[in-house]
Write an enzyme that holds these catalytic residues in place. Sequence first.
Site, mmCIF file in Angstrom:
data_model
loop_
_atom_site.group_PDB
_atom_site.id
_atom_site.type_symbol
_atom_site.label_atom_id
_atom_site.label_comp_id
_atom_site.label_asym_id
_atom_site.label_seq_id
_atom_site.Cartn_x
_atom_site.Cartn_y
_atom_site.Cartn_z
ATOM 1 N N HIS A 45 -63.746 -33.699 56.527
ATOM 2 C CA HIS A 45 -64.766 -32.969 56.207
ATOM 3 C C HIS A 45 -64.957 -31.420 56.934
ATOM 4 O O HIS A 45 -65.379 -31.837 58.085
ATOM 5 C CB HIS A 45 -65.934 -33.750 55.968
ATOM 6 C CG HIS A 45 -67.068 -32.775 55.388
ATOM 7 N ND1 HIS A 45 -67.240 -31.872 54.490
ATOM 8 C CD2 HIS A 45 -68.314 -32.835 56.163
ATOM 9 C CE1 HIS A 45 -68.320 -31.391 54.399
ATOM 10 N NE2 HIS A 45 -69.016 -31.833 55.125
ATOM 11 N N ASN A 98 -69.354 -24.990 55.173
ATOM 12 C CA ASN A 98 -69.352 -26.244 54.475
ATOM 13 C C ASN A 98 -69.597 -25.903 53.059
ATOM 14 O O ASN A 98 -70.546 -25.587 52.669
ATOM 15 C CB ASN A 98 -70.641 -27.046 55.171
ATOM 16 C CG ASN A 98 -70.706 -28.665 54.959
ATOM 17 O OD1 ASN A 98 -70.103 -29.009 54.004
ATOM 18 N ND2 ASN A 98 -71.610 -29.012 55.623
ATOM 19 N N CYS A 106 -71.666 -34.785 50.922
ATOM 20 C CA CYS A 106 -70.115 -34.255 51.292
ATOM 21 C C CYS A 106 -68.955 -35.200 51.361
ATOM 22 O O CYS A 106 -68.259 -34.924 51.311
ATOM 23 C CB CYS A 106 -70.384 -33.691 52.825
ATOM 24 S SG CYS A 106 -71.621 -32.523 53.172
#
Length: 335
Positions: free
Chosen positions: A262, A292, A120
Site C-alpha cells: 500500500h 496516498n 486503505c
Amino acid sequence: MLTPPSMNTHFILRGFGHYAPERVLTNADLEKIVETTDEWITSRTGIKERHIVAEGETSSDMGLQAARKALAAAGMDASDLTHIVFATFTPDYVIPSAACVLQEKLGIAGQVCLDVQAACSGFLYAMETARGYLALHPQSKILVVASEALTSRVNWEDRATCVLFGDAAGAAVLTNGDADETPRVVDIMLGADGALGDLLTVRGGGSAIAYKLGQAVGEEYFVEFLGREVFKHAVRHMTAISEALLAKHGLTKADVDVLIPHQANYRIIDAVGRKLEVPVERVFSNVDRYGNTSAASVPVALSEALDLGVIKPGHRVLVPTFGGGFTWGAMLLQF
C-alpha cells in the site's frame, strides 16, 4: 442463471486499469496553501505530487475511467459483467452506492452491486468478496473497482495530513478460468482490529456524530490520525500477514519477485520491504507521484507496474496493505 458452487474455481485477472485526475498538486503548490516545504514533505513521506479531482469530479467518475480500461484490457463489454464490487470510503453519496452509480454510468443494469469500506485495505477486501462470489457462482464476471476522491475528506489547514493524500481509481476484472491460466490470484489473507480504530478516523457524518441542519463542519469530518502509532501498526501487520501468507503456500521471502505495498508513504513502504528482506529494486512504489490514494493505491500501483513492464510473466507478486479500522491484508498473485 447462476450455477451451484464449484470446488474448481480459479481466480483469473482478465484486465487492469487505472486513472488519475488531470490536475496535479505539487509540494510547491502546497507551500502556498499551508505552512510546509517541499523538503519537509519529501523527507518524511517521499511524496512530490498528487492528483486532485476537478470541480464536480467524483469517485464514480474516476472509477468509470479505470473500469473502462480494465474491461478493454480484458476484452470484455460492461454488459458481460455479473457483479460490481466498489471499494471506497469516499462514495459519491451515502445512497445510492458507488457501485450502483457506476453501473448506471456503464449503461448496464441487473448486476449485483455493492460497496466495500475497509479504508486503505478496501481493494483487497473487495477482491476477497469477489472471490467469494466466484466460489459460489463460478461463471461470474466481476468488476472490482477502488476509487477515492480522498481530498474531499482532507482538512487543508492541517499540514500533517493534507500533504499525504491524493485522488485516483484502479480496477480489475476477475473471472474463473483454467488452473494454469495467469495472471491469477493465488490467495488473500485479511485481518482487522477495531480496538485500534480511534487512531485513524473520519468520524463526522456517521450515526455517532450525525449531521445537523445548518451546523458548521468541524475537523471530525476530515481525516485525523496519530502518525507514529499508525506507522508502527502498519509495518507490523503488513509484515506479519505477508509472512503468514507466504508460509501458508510453502514460500519464503526470496520467492517474491515484486513487492507492491500500500502506497501510504515511502517510509512505510521502505520499512515493510526491509522487514520482508525484499531488495529495494524489487519493491515497486509510485507514492512520489500519487500520494496516498487509500483503497485505490494498490490497484493503481499494480496497473502501472504492468504498464511499465515491472511485472513480467512468471513473476510472483506480493501485495500487503493496511488501513483505518484498523484493517490489513496481503494478496499473492502469479503472473
